[in-house]
Design an enzyme around this catalytic site. Structure first.
Site, mmCIF file in Angstrom:
data_model
loop_
_atom_site.group_PDB
_atom_site.id
_atom_site.type_symbol
_atom_site.label_atom_id
_atom_site.label_comp_id
_atom_site.label_asym_id
_atom_site.label_seq_id
_atom_site.Cartn_x
_atom_site.Cartn_y
_atom_site.Cartn_z
ATOM 1 N N HIS A 62 -1.566 -6.292 70.582
ATOM 2 C CA HIS A 62 -2.607 -6.643 71.550
ATOM 3 C C HIS A 62 -1.966 -7.195 72.818
ATOM 4 O O HIS A 62 -0.755 -7.445 72.874
ATOM 5 C CB HIS A 62 -3.600 -7.641 70.952
ATOM 6 C CG HIS A 62 -3.021 -8.985 70.619
ATOM 7 N ND1 HIS A 62 -2.070 -9.184 69.634
ATOM 8 C CD2 HIS A 62 -3.265 -10.228 71.136
ATOM 9 C CE1 HIS A 62 -1.776 -10.466 69.555
ATOM 10 N NE2 HIS A 62 -2.474 -11.117 70.459
ATOM 11 N N HIS A 64 -1.909 -10.026 74.520
ATOM 12 C CA HIS A 64 -1.585 -11.413 74.816
ATOM 13 C C HIS A 64 -0.071 -11.497 74.997
ATOM 14 O O HIS A 64 0.688 -10.884 74.244
ATOM 15 C CB HIS A 64 -2.069 -12.347 73.708
ATOM 16 C CG HIS A 64 -3.541 -12.656 73.798
ATOM 17 N ND1 HIS A 64 -4.279 -13.112 72.732
ATOM 18 C CD2 HIS A 64 -4.400 -12.567 74.853
ATOM 19 C CE1 HIS A 64 -5.538 -13.299 73.120
ATOM 20 N NE2 HIS A 64 -5.633 -12.977 74.393
ATOM 21 N N ASP A 66 2.442 -13.330 74.419
ATOM 22 C CA ASP A 66 3.434 -13.655 73.405
ATOM 23 C C ASP A 66 3.709 -12.485 72.468
ATOM 24 O O ASP A 66 4.562 -12.584 71.589
ATOM 25 C CB ASP A 66 3.021 -14.895 72.610
ATOM 26 C CG ASP A 66 1.633 -14.795 71.990
ATOM 27 O OD1 ASP A 66 0.760 -14.156 72.594
ATOM 28 O OD2 ASP A 66 1.423 -15.370 70.912
ATOM 29 N N HIS A 67 3.010 -11.366 72.701
ATOM 30 C CA HIS A 67 3.232 -10.177 71.877
ATOM 31 C C HIS A 67 3.767 -8.983 72.664
ATOM 32 O O HIS A 67 4.131 -7.982 72.046
ATOM 33 C CB HIS A 67 1.945 -9.789 71.162
ATOM 34 C CG HIS A 67 1.522 -10.794 70.133
ATOM 35 N ND1 HIS A 67 1.753 -10.634 68.792
ATOM 36 C CD2 HIS A 67 0.915 -11.998 70.277
ATOM 37 C CE1 HIS A 67 1.297 -11.696 68.146
ATOM 38 N NE2 HIS A 67 0.786 -12.534 69.021
ATOM 39 N N HIS A 142 -9.817 -10.601 66.922
ATOM 40 C CA HIS A 142 -9.179 -11.587 67.783
ATOM 41 C C HIS A 142 -9.987 -11.679 69.083
ATOM 42 O O HIS A 142 -10.994 -10.983 69.256
ATOM 43 C CB HIS A 142 -7.728 -11.176 68.035
ATOM 44 C CG HIS A 142 -6.874 -12.250 68.624
ATOM 45 N ND1 HIS A 142 -6.935 -13.573 68.220
ATOM 46 C CD2 HIS A 142 -5.921 -12.218 69.592
ATOM 47 C CE1 HIS A 142 -6.074 -14.281 68.914
ATOM 48 N NE2 HIS A 142 -5.444 -13.484 69.754
ATOM 49 N N ASP A 212 -2.495 -11.354 65.183
ATOM 50 C CA ASP A 212 -3.478 -12.390 65.480
ATOM 51 C C ASP A 212 -4.884 -11.968 65.053
ATOM 52 O O ASP A 212 -5.407 -10.946 65.499
ATOM 53 C CB ASP A 212 -3.484 -12.692 66.978
ATOM 54 C CG ASP A 212 -2.146 -13.236 67.459
ATOM 55 O OD1 ASP A 212 -1.148 -13.058 66.738
ATOM 56 O OD2 ASP A 212 -2.106 -13.829 68.545
ATOM 57 N N HIS A 270 3.703 -16.705 63.285
ATOM 58 C CA HIS A 270 2.878 -17.012 64.460
ATOM 59 C C HIS A 270 2.513 -18.495 64.480
ATOM 60 O O HIS A 270 1.374 -18.881 64.698
ATOM 61 C CB HIS A 270 1.626 -16.136 64.490
ATOM 62 C CG HIS A 270 0.992 -16.051 65.846
ATOM 63 N ND1 HIS A 270 -0.089 -16.821 66.215
ATOM 64 C CD2 HIS A 270 1.289 -15.296 66.926
ATOM 65 C CE1 HIS A 270 -0.442 -16.544 67.454
ATOM 66 N NE2 HIS A 270 0.393 -15.609 67.916
#
Length: 305
Positions: A62, A64, A66-67, A142, A212, A270
């Site tokens: 996805h 976000h 941090d990914h 999410h 997530d 995570h």
């Protein structure tokens, strides 16, 4: 018959406590698959001596940061290292536009082609397949559109029992035996039962990556009896309200999913930056699902060598 998962990054929103943001490397039969690409991923790949141009398929869960904030840096380095082979990227709508804009405004012309596979499925589907495995998306819940990924080896060929194989047995019939077929003559008369000349195939392994997501039992039929399950565990259960607000899960909830899925092993990950010591998260999960482990950077989880 390699099947090894390496944790490259295990933290959530920000790097902290010597933990990087989410990324994993999966080695299946010596083919490398990168799963998510948080900031610092290429540094982790270098640290663990991974040749980045061996990676031909990248899966982004996805949008976000941090990914996926490490993705453009990795693509750029692949270019600088002389990559010519195409790169497959599987990810959500919008990722192709992000990559295109960054390449355009940096006036970058890659030496290789990126094949972008946008995932818009609200239901599970096979998104990648080769001769020995498949990958399915796992629809998650999410704050933004998000998928997990299920990696499954196809059934492996039966093994020939050479001690029982008749002399001058044809290669054509050996191929049939490996496929599980009996050997018959031109008139259909049975000559050899498959089980009489073969041994059971090696186990086919499976890995479910559940990025997530809030607690979601809808994924259970798809991941049932998976060998290895990664399930995000951002918080402990005393932060359950916070987990619900942010569409995340607790270690307690991850263990419940692993139990109901009848998974063989659970990997936690995570982690919120609020947890320097991860032992309490592990204890919370193991109280429900004893075969839970912490996803620790640099560690390998080996299903087959």
């Amino acid at each position: 018959m390699t099947f090894i998962l390496k944790i490259l990054g295990s933290n959530s929103a920000a790097p902290a406590h010597n933990r990087h943001q989410t990324s994993q490397l999966l080695n299946i039969q010596n083919q490398l698959f990168l799963v998510d690409c948080g900031e610092g991923t290429q540094l982790q790949l270098a640290k663990y001596h991974v040749k980045i141009n061996r990676i031909n398929n990248i899966f982004i869960s996805h949008l976000h940061g941090d990914h996926f904030f490490g993705l453009m840096g990795l693509i750029s380095t692949m270019h600088l290292f002389g990559r010519k082979k195409k790169l497959n990227i599987f990810g959500p709508p919008g990722l192709a536009e992000i990559i295109t804009l960054q390449l355009r405004y940096s006036e970058s012309n890659l030496n290789f082609k990126i094949n972008m596979h946008e995932l818009q499925n609200a239901t599970p589907a096979v998104i990648f397949e080769n001769e020995f495995m498949t990958v399915e998306n796992i629809p998650l819940s999410h704050r933004v559109f998000c998928n997990g990924f299920l990696f499954k080896e196809k059934p492996k060929p039966r093994k020939i029992n050479k001690d029982l194989l008749p002399e001058n047995f044809s290669l054509k019939n050996i191929v049939k035996l490996k496929k599980g077929e009996d050997i018959v003559d031109d008139k259909g008369k049975l000559l050899y039962k498959n089980e009489a000349l073969t041994l059971p195939p090696k186990k086919s392994h499976s890995y479910a990556y559940c990025s997530d997501t809030k607690y979601r039992e809808e994924i259970l039929p798809q991941i049932k009896q998976v060998d290895l399950l990664y399930h995000e565990s951002t918080f402990m259960n005393d932060m359950l309200d916070r987990a619900k607000q942010t569409f995340h899960s607790t270690a307690h909830q991850a263990a419940i999913i692993a139990t109901k899925a009848q998974a063989s092993q659970l990997i936690l990950g995570h982690y919120s930056v609020r947890y320097k010591d991860l032992t309490p998260l592990l204890q919370e999960a193991q109280a429900i699902f004893p075969n839970a482990v912490l996803g620790k950077e640099g560690e390998d989880i080996v299903l087959a060598k």
